[in-house]
Design a protein around this motif. Structure first.
Motif, PDB file in Angstrom:
ATOM      1  N   ASP A  50      -4.216 -27.037  -0.977  1.00 56.74           N
ATOM      2  CA  ASP A  50      -3.139 -26.228  -0.394  1.00 56.74           C
ATOM      3  C   ASP A  50      -2.406 -25.435  -1.469  1.00 56.74           C
ATOM      4  O   ASP A  50      -2.093 -24.258  -1.289  1.00 56.74           O
ATOM      5  N   ASP A  51      -2.097 -26.098  -2.597  1.00 56.07           N
ATOM      6  CA  ASP A  51      -1.330 -25.448  -3.664  1.00 56.07           C
ATOM      7  C   ASP A  51      -2.120 -24.328  -4.327  1.00 56.07           C
ATOM      8  O   ASP A  51      -1.568 -23.269  -4.638  1.00 56.07           O
ATOM      9  N   TYR A  52      -3.404 -24.558  -4.551  1.00 55.39           N
ATOM     10  CA  TYR A  52      -4.249 -23.545  -5.185  1.00 55.39           C
ATOM     11  C   TYR A  52      -4.832 -22.552  -4.173  1.00 55.39           C
ATOM     12  O   TYR A  52      -5.362 -21.512  -4.577  1.00 55.39           O
ATOM     13  N   GLY A  53      -4.749 -22.895  -2.880  1.00 61.64           N
ATOM     14  CA  GLY A  53      -5.371 -22.065  -1.852  1.00 61.64           C
ATOM     15  C   GLY A  53      -4.374 -21.384  -0.929  1.00 61.64           C
ATOM     16  O   GLY A  53      -3.917 -20.273  -1.190  1.00 61.64           O
ATOM     17  N   HIS A  54      -4.039 -22.060   0.202  1.00 58.97           N
ATOM     18  CA  HIS A  54      -3.173 -21.448   1.221  1.00 58.97           C
ATOM     19  C   HIS A  54      -1.848 -20.964   0.637  1.00 58.97           C
ATOM     20  O   HIS A  54      -1.413 -19.835   0.902  1.00 58.97           O
ATOM     21  N   LYS A  55      -1.176 -21.821  -0.131  1.00 63.58           N
ATOM     22  CA  LYS A  55       0.140 -21.450  -0.638  1.00 63.58           C
ATOM     23  C   LYS A  55       0.039 -20.318  -1.659  1.00 63.58           C
ATOM     24  O   LYS A  55       0.882 -19.416  -1.679  1.00 63.58           O
ATOM     25  N   PHE A  56      -0.971 -20.370  -2.487  1.00 66.81           N
ATOM     26  CA  PHE A  56      -1.197 -19.295  -3.458  1.00 66.81           C
ATOM     27  C   PHE A  56      -1.303 -17.953  -2.737  1.00 66.81           C
ATOM     28  O   PHE A  56      -0.632 -16.978  -3.093  1.00 66.81           O
ATOM     29  N   VAL A  57      -2.127 -17.913  -1.698  1.00 65.22           N
ATOM     30  CA  VAL A  57      -2.345 -16.668  -0.949  1.00 65.22           C
ATOM     31  C   VAL A  57      -1.082 -16.230  -0.220  1.00 65.22           C
ATOM     32  O   VAL A  57      -0.696 -15.049  -0.246  1.00 65.22           O
ATOM     33  N   ASP A  58      -0.402 -17.174   0.430  1.00 62.46           N
ATOM     34  CA  ASP A  58       0.784 -16.823   1.206  1.00 62.46           C
ATOM     35  C   ASP A  58       1.962 -16.427   0.320  1.00 62.46           C
ATOM     36  O   ASP A  58       2.714 -15.494   0.652  1.00 62.46           O
ATOM     37  N   TYR A  59       2.155 -17.116  -0.801  1.00 62.27           N
ATOM     38  CA  TYR A  59       3.245 -16.755  -1.707  1.00 62.27           C
ATOM     39  C   TYR A  59       2.993 -15.382  -2.340  1.00 62.27           C
ATOM     40  O   TYR A  59       3.915 -14.593  -2.530  1.00 62.27           O
ATOM     41  N   GLU A  60       1.735 -15.108  -2.625  1.00 65.17           N
ATOM     42  CA  GLU A  60       1.365 -13.796  -3.157  1.00 65.17           C
ATOM     43  C   GLU A  60       1.659 -12.706  -2.126  1.00 65.17           C
ATOM     44  O   GLU A  60       2.240 -11.663  -2.449  1.00 65.17           O
ATOM     45  N   ALA A  61       1.278 -12.947  -0.868  1.00 60.95           N
ATOM     46  CA  ALA A  61       1.486 -11.966   0.195  1.00 60.95           C
ATOM     47  C   ALA A  61       2.973 -11.716   0.455  1.00 60.95           C
ATOM     48  O   ALA A  61       3.374 -10.602   0.815  1.00 60.95           O
ATOM     49  N   LEU A  62       3.803 -12.743   0.250  1.00 64.22           N
ATOM     50  CA  LEU A  62       5.244 -12.600   0.435  1.00 64.22           C
ATOM     51  C   LEU A  62       5.896 -11.804  -0.697  1.00 64.22           C
ATOM     52  O   LEU A  62       7.045 -11.393  -0.582  1.00 64.22           O
ATOM     53  N   GLY A  63       5.165 -11.632  -1.794  1.00 61.72           N
ATOM     54  CA  GLY A  63       5.717 -10.905  -2.924  1.00 61.72           C
ATOM     55  C   GLY A  63       6.617 -11.754  -3.807  1.00 61.72           C
ATOM     56  O   GLY A  63       7.485 -11.217  -4.505  1.00 61.72           O
ATOM     57  N   ILE A  64       6.418 -13.072  -3.787  1.00 62.75           N
ATOM     58  CA  ILE A  64       7.196 -13.961  -4.644  1.00 62.75           C
ATOM     59  C   ILE A  64       6.760 -13.718  -6.087  1.00 62.75           C
ATOM     60  O   ILE A  64       5.582 -13.886  -6.419  1.00 62.75           O
ATOM     61  N   PRO A  65       7.674 -13.311  -6.976  1.00 60.86           N
ATOM     62  CA  PRO A  65       7.263 -12.832  -8.297  1.00 60.86           C
ATOM     63  C   PRO A  65       6.700 -13.890  -9.238  1.00 60.86           C
ATOM     64  O   PRO A  65       5.940 -13.545 -10.141  1.00 60.86           O
TER      65      PRO A  65
END
Length: 205
Positions: free
Chosen positions: A125-140
């Motif tokens: 989850d940390d390396y996959g789903h969350k990585f993708v979703d946090y990136e898409a949200l624009g979290i710097p």
């Protein structure tokens, strides 16, 4: 533990359902509620120690940031919601986040300066789903604190070892820098931070 549901639920339904008093926390993954144990032991120690250090860095630099105890991050597509192990929010923008005051929900990635996940057995989850979703949200800036070296070899290499991955958003995509042992951790948000990877991965021990 994944809750058995007849159909996916929306983020709003998840927030309405979310228990207020429990010794567990819950996340929404692609419309499915996932029950997760509260962080304990070293996991909790690292997350707590790190937030104290970041809080001190905020105070030293007199930055308009703060570190809330709990919050839910709404993914960009709206069918996932995460409760991170650590987060730094911007006081100047969080006031404009419409659900913050009443629900502690963060929808605007611009309100988040830094988000942290401490890796456990659900490392995908940390390396996959969350990585993708946090990136898409624009979290710097996103830290993946893998203190047991559990991540897949494609993420932390061979031999696997404790690793801190700092993901910095550059042109809409995360660029990853990894730190181990005595490496000084370089943070775009906190450039004056004087911590080594080993200090973080061992919670100062």
């Amino acid at each position: 533990m994944i809750q058995a549901l007849e159909k996916p639920i929306s983020f709003d339904e998840f927030i309405e359902w979310l228990p207020e008093a429990t010794d567990r926390h819950y996340e929404l993954r692609r419309g499915t509620i996932v029950e997760m144990p509260k962080a304990r032991g070293k996991h909790s120690d690292i997350a707590g120690w790190l937030m104290v250090k970041l809080g001190a860095a905020i105070e030293r630099a007199n930055l308009p940031y703060f570190t809330p105890r709990e919050c839910i991050i709404k993914a960009d597509e709206g069918d996932s919601g995460y409760e991170p192990d650590g987060i730094v929010l911007d006081r100047l923008t969080i006031a404009d986040d419409p659900r913050w005051e009443k629900e502690s929900v963060v929808e605007n990635g611009a309100s988040i300066k830094l988000i942290i996940e401490v890796v456990s057995t659900n490392w995908r989850d940390d390396y996959g789903h969350k990585f993708v979703d946090y990136e898409a949200l624009g979290i710097p800036e996103y830290w993946i604190v893998d203190y047991l070296g559990l991540g897949g070899k494609r993420h932390i290499g061979t031999p696997k070892q404790p690793t801190l991955s700092v993901c910095e958003l550059v042109d809409g995509e995360y660029q990853i820098t990894q730190f181990r042992e005595s490496d000084r951790v370089l943070s775009p948000t906190f450039p004056d931070l004087q911590l080594t990877a080993d200090q973080i991965l061992r919670a100062g021990r």
